[in-house]
Every structure is written in structure tokens, then in C-alpha cells.
Design an enzyme around this catalytic site. Sequence first.
Site, PDB file in Angstrom:
ATOM      1  CD  GLN A  89       5.942 -17.875  26.999  1.00  0.00           C
ATOM      2  OE1 GLN A  89       5.248 -18.496  27.384  1.00  0.00           O
ATOM      3  NE2 GLN A  89       7.339 -17.491  27.387  1.00  0.00           N
ATOM      4  CD  GLN A 117       2.543 -15.399  28.183  1.00  0.00           C
ATOM      5  OE1 GLN A 117       1.773 -16.076  28.779  1.00  0.00           O
ATOM      6  NE2 GLN A 117       3.792 -15.081  28.386  1.00  0.00           N
ATOM      7  CG  ASP A 118       4.236 -14.173  23.934  1.00  0.00           C
ATOM      8  OD1 ASP A 118       4.047 -13.036  24.482  1.00  0.00           O
ATOM      9  OD2 ASP A 118       5.304 -14.812  24.158  1.00  0.00           O
ATOM     10  CG  ASP A 148       4.350  -9.430  27.497  1.00  0.00           C
ATOM     11  OD1 ASP A 148       4.059  -8.599  27.960  1.00  0.00           O
ATOM     12  OD2 ASP A 148       5.341 -10.309  27.686  1.00  0.00           O
ATOM     13  NE  ARG A 194       5.320  -7.954  30.558  1.00  0.00           N
ATOM     14  CZ  ARG A 194       5.956  -9.361  31.139  1.00  0.00           C
ATOM     15  NH1 ARG A 194       6.194  -9.033  32.322  1.00  0.00           N
ATOM     16  NH2 ARG A 194       5.545 -10.499  30.816  1.00  0.00           N
TER      17      ARG A 194
END
Length: 560
Positions: A353, A375-376, A397, A465
Site C-alpha cells: 500500500q 497498490q492503492d 486496488d 473486487r
Amino acid sequence: MANKAIFGGFTAILLVAAVIGVIAVTTKSGSKHASASSSGELSTTTKSVTALCAGTAYKDACENTLNGAVNSSSSAADIIRAAVRVINAEVEAAYQKAHELNKVARGSIDNDGFEFCKQLLVDAGEQLEAVFSEANNTDRADDLQAWLSMVISYRTNCLASIESQELSKQMAAALKNTTELTDNAIVIVSAVAQLAKELNIDVSTGEITGSATGGRRLLSSRKGEFPSWMSVVDRKLLATGGVPIVPTAVVAKDGSGQFKTITDALNAMPKVYTGRYVIYVKAGVYNEKVNVEKTKPNLLIYGDGPRKTIVTGRLNFAEGVGTFKTATFSVLAPGFIAKSMGFTNTAGPKGHQAVALRLNADAAVIYNCRIDGFQDSFYTQSGRHFVRNSVISGTIDFIFGDSQAVIQNSLIIVRRPMDNQQNSVTAHGKDTPNEKTGLTIQNCRIVPDQALFPDRFKIPSYLGRPWKQYSTTIVMESTIGDLIRPEGWMPWNGNFALDTLYYAEYNNRGPGAATNGRVKWKGYHVINRREAIRWTADSLLGGENWIPFSGVPVFLNLVK
């Protein structure tokens, strides 16, 4: 509608009875057929807290809240304020619990997490204060519901920031009542606003102010006009297309401005100012962690282009930093606008993250910007957000949060993750059924970057998701590249949320847009035009009220 004819015959009415009646008959089926007695009054059987709470998800909590607080002389504003008072008490109790748990937390992640929780609970109190003060103003029903949804999103983001399962469980228990009561309040506000729209009722007095069939225009000003609340300075600024002639402050690394860092320019902002504060950031790479505090509303920051004016950092979860603290650029103030800027986090896929841009702000606009990470990378945390003509890149994500967000006319680039990882473009975090949050990707392109392209069929990539139980994401009128797997969406953990989520696609194109191979989950839908309109900038964000006045182009409805 049949109920318009019924309501139109009332010349005088106890508003609390009307509100109770509407909520009692506005169920999940969408029916709104009220019955009237021969005397032209709503049936007295509706005059009960039980009926008032019938349309809520947490009925027992609703009844416990309103028993003793609502009577036949209560106005709709009284009902809303009664609900807010109880929520506020629960928020204060949850803050105290977070403070206690923070003392026993071990490790930097959990310590960061509880600091984050306490910050968010303070924010929740301020949102509730705003709802309380505007409870008698149905013109701001979109705002009231958005602010209440932000309160719930704070709970979601608080718990997500705590690594210890035991401490997270205790904090979740402390936030249970806050979450349920706020979800109920969203339903009550919605019903009050709907009835006021039908009857033209002043909710603070209960008086009917006009014809029920004629109707005054609620929730917005007339098209083409600036809203009454906008300052003269803002009107002049936006009349030129939003391009400021003389910025309030100039930032330049070479010393040619008043400040060499963005943080210095923010720190120099006066505590009190009117209109929009404008900061121009000249071309350069600014390696700094920037926080736009909530005391600095209505800020416009613009650069020389998203590849020329870049704010960068590399804080990341793998090195012991809580997700929210990894953000290179964080916005906590409402009314924020960014134009022609780049926001990056260079931690790479091994950093896990690592946020480039975090928006914990209502009515935020991002235009002609880049948000680059892995990520993120884009934490669209809470509030209403509109993104237009921008580039967003990442792996896992990389567009996530619990906000009301529309990303429009933008390029979404899926990057190469670490080996044995899968890509997911979105992870929306809606946690209760009546939150007004959701993420719409409209008229965008979803493509692989150059590093992923050769292995795009070997490394699975999905549209999203479900981070939370009621995750809500809509991809419409967009071009979907062949990197997206035929099933389209991936589970979070087994069957979690597959029945309760809302994932939808409408009128997409491109090699990855075929829906015949999509997941067969109960919560997945291929929707029609009428349903798609629910998720446009105007419907989801109440966008007509504020986006056009940011000076950026917008499709308020469908593109075609």
C-alpha cells in the site's frame, strides 16, 4: 404518480405524520402508495415511531433512538436533529474507546491506525454538526446524505487501518451503534426530502409553501446561473473558465515565486479568507508530503501540466507506515480543485500500500492531472469527488475508498505487479446498505502499460473486487482493453459480499467489454439506460449543484 394526486388534496397536515407515512410505505420494493382517511388526513396508525423506522435497515436501533424524541408536533427537522444527537453521543464514546485502545496498541501500523481513527471521529462530529445546522433545508438534501455517508465511511476507513484483529474487533464493537444509527438517518433524510419535494413543505415549520404539482426546483439553482452561495470572487474566476489571472501565491523550486515548497505556501494561508484561494505551482519535481488541512477550504492548486509539475514521495506500508500516512498528497478540506498537476508514489509494487493522492474531502475536483503509483495509488477516501481528463495508474486496488466518485474521460493504466499477484482496478468500500457512496468509471479507457502489455494474458487483471459488504462500482460507456479477464470481476475472500455488492456495466466497448463471460454473482448486473442514469455525475454526486462552477467540463448525465 398516484401519490401526487393524494398528497395534492391536503391543505394542512402535521408534517411528522406525513413523514411517518411516507417512510412506512417507502419500502425496498419502491412502493409509495399512501392511504388517506375520509377526513383527508393520514391514517393515525402511521403516527408511531415503529412506522417511522419501517424503512430503515436497523429498525430496533431507530426505535430506541426516536422513542420519546418524536411526537405529533415534531417537525421533520426535529426528527433529523433527534437522530443526529444520538449519533453524536455514540461518536464521542467511540473516540474515547479509540483513545483507550491506542494506549495498548503495539507497532507503528496500529499506532498510526488509532491516530487515524481519532482524527476521523473528530471529522465525523463536524459532519454531524453540519447536518444538524442544515436539517431544515431540503434544498441541501444531497449534502445531508453525503455528510452522513461520510460518517459511515470514517468507520470503514478507521477499521481498515488497524492491523491487530483483536483491537480491530473491539473498535468495530465501539462503532456499531454509530454505523447503524447513521445508516438509519440517511433513510429518514431521504424520505423527508422526497415528501418536501412532493408537497413543497417548509420542513422547519410544516407549512405547505406552494403547489404540489407545480413544484419549485429543489437541490439546485437554475441552469446557467451561479448558485447564490458563491462569492463574487469565485464568479469572476469561473467566468474566465476557471483559469486564474493572478494567483494568490506562487510556488517555484528555483526561487522565482514567493515560496519554494507547496507546504510553505499552505502554511502561509490566512486563517480566515473569503472566496477561493489560488496557488500556482511552477514546473518542477516537489519531493514533499503535502497535507491540505480541513481549515483551508476552497483551495485551487494548479501547475504547468501533470508531467511538469509533480509532487512525489515513496512512503509505503511495507516499511511500517499506515496506509493513510503513505499519501504523498492528502486533502481534508472541502471545495478542493487541482488542475494540471502530477501526484506520484514511487515505492513500487514491493511497497504494497503506497498512496499518491488521498481525498478525504467533500466536493473535490481533479482535472487534467496524473495519479501514479502501484497498490492503492488513488485513495478516494470519503466525500464527493469528480475526476476528469486525468490519468490514474496502479496495480492492486489502485482506485479505492468509500466515497461518491465519478471518474470521467480519463485514462486508467494497469501496471505490472509483483510475480504471482493479480491486478484489480477498483476496491470500493461501502459498508451499509443505505450509504449514498459508489464509484462510477464513465467514458474512460482501461489499458495496460508497456511493462504489463507482453504478459497481459498471463497476469490476471480485473475491473474490481469488493473491499466491503456493499461495494458499489459501475463501469459504463468506457473502452475496456483485452487485459481484463472475461469474468471481469474477482472475489475478495470466498463468497464474501457476492450477494450484497452492486457491480454493473453499461454500454462499454473494446475487446474486454463482452459481458457473456462475466461472473454470475447475484450482485453483478448488466444494466439498461434508465438504471445507468442513477450513476451519472448529476445523480450520484448531485453534480449540477457544484461541478459546473469548478470551471471544468463535465457530462452530468450519460455521454450518449
